[in-house]
Each structure stands twice: as structure tokens, then as C-alpha cells.
Design a protein around this motif. Structure first.
Motif, PDB file in Angstrom:
ATOM      1  N   GLN A 275     -11.439   2.400   5.222  1.00  0.00           N
ATOM      2  CA  GLN A 275     -10.190   2.957   4.696  1.00  0.00           C
ATOM      3  C   GLN A 275      -9.369   1.889   3.983  1.00  0.00           C
ATOM      4  O   GLN A 275      -8.738   2.155   2.956  1.00  0.00           O
ATOM      5  CB  GLN A 275      -9.375   3.573   5.839  1.00  0.00           C
ATOM      6  CG  GLN A 275      -9.997   4.827   6.424  1.00  0.00           C
ATOM      7  CD  GLN A 275      -9.296   5.282   7.692  1.00  0.00           C
ATOM      8  OE1 GLN A 275      -8.861   4.462   8.500  1.00  0.00           O
ATOM      9  NE2 GLN A 275      -9.189   6.586   7.881  1.00  0.00           N
TER      10      GLN A 275
ATOM     11  N   LYS B 254      -1.901   3.217   1.196  1.00  0.00           N
ATOM     12  CA  LYS B 254      -1.095   4.423   1.013  1.00  0.00           C
ATOM     13  C   LYS B 254      -0.347   4.778   2.289  1.00  0.00           C
ATOM     14  O   LYS B 254       0.800   5.234   2.244  1.00  0.00           O
ATOM     15  CB  LYS B 254      -1.987   5.587   0.580  1.00  0.00           C
ATOM     16  CG  LYS B 254      -2.595   5.426  -0.807  1.00  0.00           C
ATOM     17  CD  LYS B 254      -3.507   6.597  -1.157  1.00  0.00           C
ATOM     18  CE  LYS B 254      -4.127   6.411  -2.529  1.00  0.00           C
ATOM     19  NZ  LYS B 254      -5.055   7.519  -2.888  1.00  0.00           N
TER      20      LYS B 254
ATOM     21  N   GLY C 156      -8.404   1.840  -0.127  1.00  0.00           N
ATOM     22  CA  GLY C 156      -6.991   1.984  -0.490  1.00  0.00           C
ATOM     23  C   GLY C 156      -6.213   2.969   0.357  1.00  0.00           C
ATOM     24  O   GLY C 156      -5.008   3.148   0.149  1.00  0.00           O
ATOM     25  N   THR C 157      -6.879   3.608   1.316  1.00  0.00           N
ATOM     26  CA  THR C 157      -6.196   4.596   2.158  1.00  0.00           C
ATOM     27  C   THR C 157      -5.144   3.941   3.040  1.00  0.00           C
ATOM     28  O   THR C 157      -4.047   4.469   3.220  1.00  0.00           O
ATOM     29  CB  THR C 157      -7.214   5.332   3.045  1.00  0.00           C
ATOM     30  OG1 THR C 157      -8.278   5.815   2.235  1.00  0.00           O
ATOM     31  CG2 THR C 157      -6.561   6.495   3.770  1.00  0.00           C
TER      32      THR C 157
ATOM     33  N   GLU D 135       2.616   2.466   2.634  1.00  0.00           N
ATOM     34  CA  GLU D 135       3.682   2.857   1.713  1.00  0.00           C
ATOM     35  C   GLU D 135       4.444   4.050   2.263  1.00  0.00           C
ATOM     36  O   GLU D 135       5.677   4.133   2.145  1.00  0.00           O
ATOM     37  CB  GLU D 135       3.070   3.189   0.349  1.00  0.00           C
ATOM     38  CG  GLU D 135       4.068   3.490  -0.747  1.00  0.00           C
ATOM     39  CD  GLU D 135       4.525   4.954  -0.754  1.00  0.00           C
ATOM     40  OE1 GLU D 135       5.683   5.215  -1.153  1.00  0.00           O
ATOM     41  OE2 GLU D 135       3.716   5.835  -0.368  1.00  0.00           O
ATOM     42  N   ALA D 136       3.731   4.974   2.893  1.00  0.00           N
ATOM     43  CA  ALA D 136       4.363   6.172   3.436  1.00  0.00           C
ATOM     44  C   ALA D 136       5.228   5.864   4.649  1.00  0.00           C
ATOM     45  O   ALA D 136       6.195   6.581   4.930  1.00  0.00           O
ATOM     46  CB  ALA D 136       3.292   7.197   3.811  1.00  0.00           C
TER      47      ALA D 136
END
Length: 278
Positions: A162, A170, A166-167, A173-174
Motif C-alpha cells: 500500500q 492518501k 501510494g495508498t 493526507e486524509a
């Protein structure tokens, strides 16, 4: 299961080091114990709150003891499976390092005691495991068997996948823009995808020349997934189930996604973030 390969050399063995046992009372200590029972949590920002110092030699390469050889063998099989998966995606797989430790360890995500259980640190691309966790998995949760242990490693390597795809970025960032409840829902999807990737590894590993599944192996992995569902662990630890506090998924969900990965072997079917059902 049986592994006939040489074992990965991407192992750092710090079991002769001493991280220092940490007294766990309230606050962060209690949280870490709970997280330790549900391996795979993202410890960035939490691990660093726990003091630990390491002393002693860290040996690099394939360990020569029975437990170390087993871990290195499973890691080697994940390397072979994910190399082919990334080639099919048009990319190159960066192999992670697996760090064995005892009591406590320093990582790029901070320091941690063995109470956190196995974890992956995206900051240094390393999987961290104190092998005493396997005793806890067997004796406290009834999830015995070598394939249950292999599932733990494959799940953590799933977090590395992951990170490469790039998971994880993300998710980070969330974290800053979502409420705790909303972020927990994303965390569940992240963890279930790591379970799917563990199942996908098992699907393809059975076709490796040095790997052989035995009868009952998949049941061992499913039993482990069942034992560490959020609902079951919350019921055991606090006597009630609080779905908004789930971070890894229920027992049924964890079993479902591992099994889906094993039966399909298709990485495209592991998009838990857009799945119609979890």
C-alpha cells in the motif's frame, strides 16, 4: 505449509538487543496493548510516544535459528509473489526489510515496545515483529499454526505494498481533514485491503516451486483473522462493541477479504475503498 527456499536476506535480527520492558498502566499504555492485540495498526505519531532504547548487535541477513528461518522464508515468498505482481502492473517492487526485535525497538516512526504487536513503518519501509506475539496469538486467541504466523507477516507486507502504491500517503493526507469516526472508516478499508493482499500472496505462493500448502493452512489464517476482528476484541476487552471505534474491521470482514484475495488472486478485486460491501 512448507518452504524449501534459502530465505530472504532482508532481515535485521535485533533479538539479542534489549529494548527495555515498559510498564503499561494507563493512557498510551492501555491503547498500545489494545492495538497490539490487533496487529497492523498505523503507529505513526503514536509509537514515538513510547520510550525505548536498544542495546546490542543487530545482525543482517538470513537468521539461522528455526524461528528466524521460518520468518525469512515467508518474507522470501512475499518478495517473489509481489515482484511478479508489480511487473504485471508495469512497476518494480521494492523489497521491504523485516526487523526482528525483543521487548522494544527504534523505528523511523518512533520507538515502540513489544506490546504494540507487529507493525509496518512507512518511514523506513520496514516490518517490525517481536516473535513473542505469536505466543499471544496462540495462547490467548487460539490462533495457532505456522500459517497463522505467515498470515501476520503477509498482512504487514500488504501495508508495504500500500505504501509503494501510494495508498498510505492518501490515508495520511486524509488524517488531517477527517473526523476520528470518518478516519476510522477509512482505516478499516486500509486494513481489510492488507488482509486481501495477504490472501492474494497465499494464492500465488502456492504456485512457487519452493512453497507448499498443507491441508488446514488456509483455515489457520482464517482462524487468525476471525480471532482479531474489532468486534471480537472489543467484546473481550470492554464487554461491548462500538462500531464507530473500529479500525481494522469485524472478524467476518477480515475473513471475507483474506478469502477473496486467496480465491481470486487478482489485485484488481482488492479495492476495498470503493467496494459495495465490506
Amino acid at each position: 505449509m512448507q518452504w524449501f527456499g534459502k530465505g530472504s536476506s532482508n532481515v535485521e535480527d535485533g533479538r539479542s538487543s534489549s529494548g527495555g520492558k515498559i510498564a503499561l498502566g494507563g493512557g498510551v499504555g492501555v491503547i498500545v496493548v489494545i492495538l497490539g492485540l490487533i496487529f497492523g495498526q498505523d503507529f505513526t505519531g503514536l509509537v514515538s510516544q513510547i520510550p525505548a532504547t536498544e542495546q546490542g548487535e543487530v545482525k543482517k541477513g538470513t537468521p539461522q535459528d528455526e524461528q528466524g528461518k521460518f520468518v525469512a522464508g515467508i518474507l522470501e515468498s512475499t518478495e517473489q509473489v509481489w515482484q511478479k505482481q508489480f511487473q504485471a502492473l508495469g512497476g518494480t517492487y521494492e523489497e521491504p526489510v523485516l526487523r526482528l526485535f525483543r521487548d522494544g525497538v527504534q523505528s523511523a516512526c518512533g520507538s515502540a515496545s513489544s506490546a504494540v504487536g507487529p507493525f509496518y513503518c512507512p518511514g523506513d519501509h520496514k516490518v517490525y515483529i517481536d516473535l513473542s506475539f505469536y505466543d499471544e496469538l496462540k495462547n490467548r486467541f487460539g490462533a495457532a499454526g505456522d500459517f497463522a504466523q505467515a498470515y501476520v507477516i503477509a498482512h504487514e507486507v500488504g501495508h508495504h505494498v500500500q505504501n509503494l502504491l501510494g495508498t498510505s500517503a492518501k490515508m495520511e493526507e486524509a488524517r488531517g481533514r477527517l473526523s476520528e469516526v470518518e478516519y476510522n472508516k477509512l482505516s478499516v478499508k486500509l486494513e481489510l485491503q492488507a488482509d486481501f493482499y495477504a490472501g492474494l500472496w497465499a494464492h500465488h505462493a502456492q504456485n512457487l516451486k519452493d512453497f507448499r500448502l498443507d491441508a488446514g493452512d488456509i483455515d489457520e489464517a482464517l482462524n487468525a483473522a476471525n480471532a482479531i476482528g474489532d468486534d471480537k476484541l472489543q467484546k473481550q476487552s470492554q464487554g461491548e462493541v462500538v462500531p464507530d471505534a473500529f479500525t481494522h474491521g469485524t472478524s467476518a470482514q477480515r475473513m471475507y477479504w483474506f478469502k477473496k484475495g486467496f480465491e481470486s488472486g487478482d489485485i484488481k478485486q482488492g479495492d476495498t475503498f470503493n467496494a459495495s460491501r465490506l
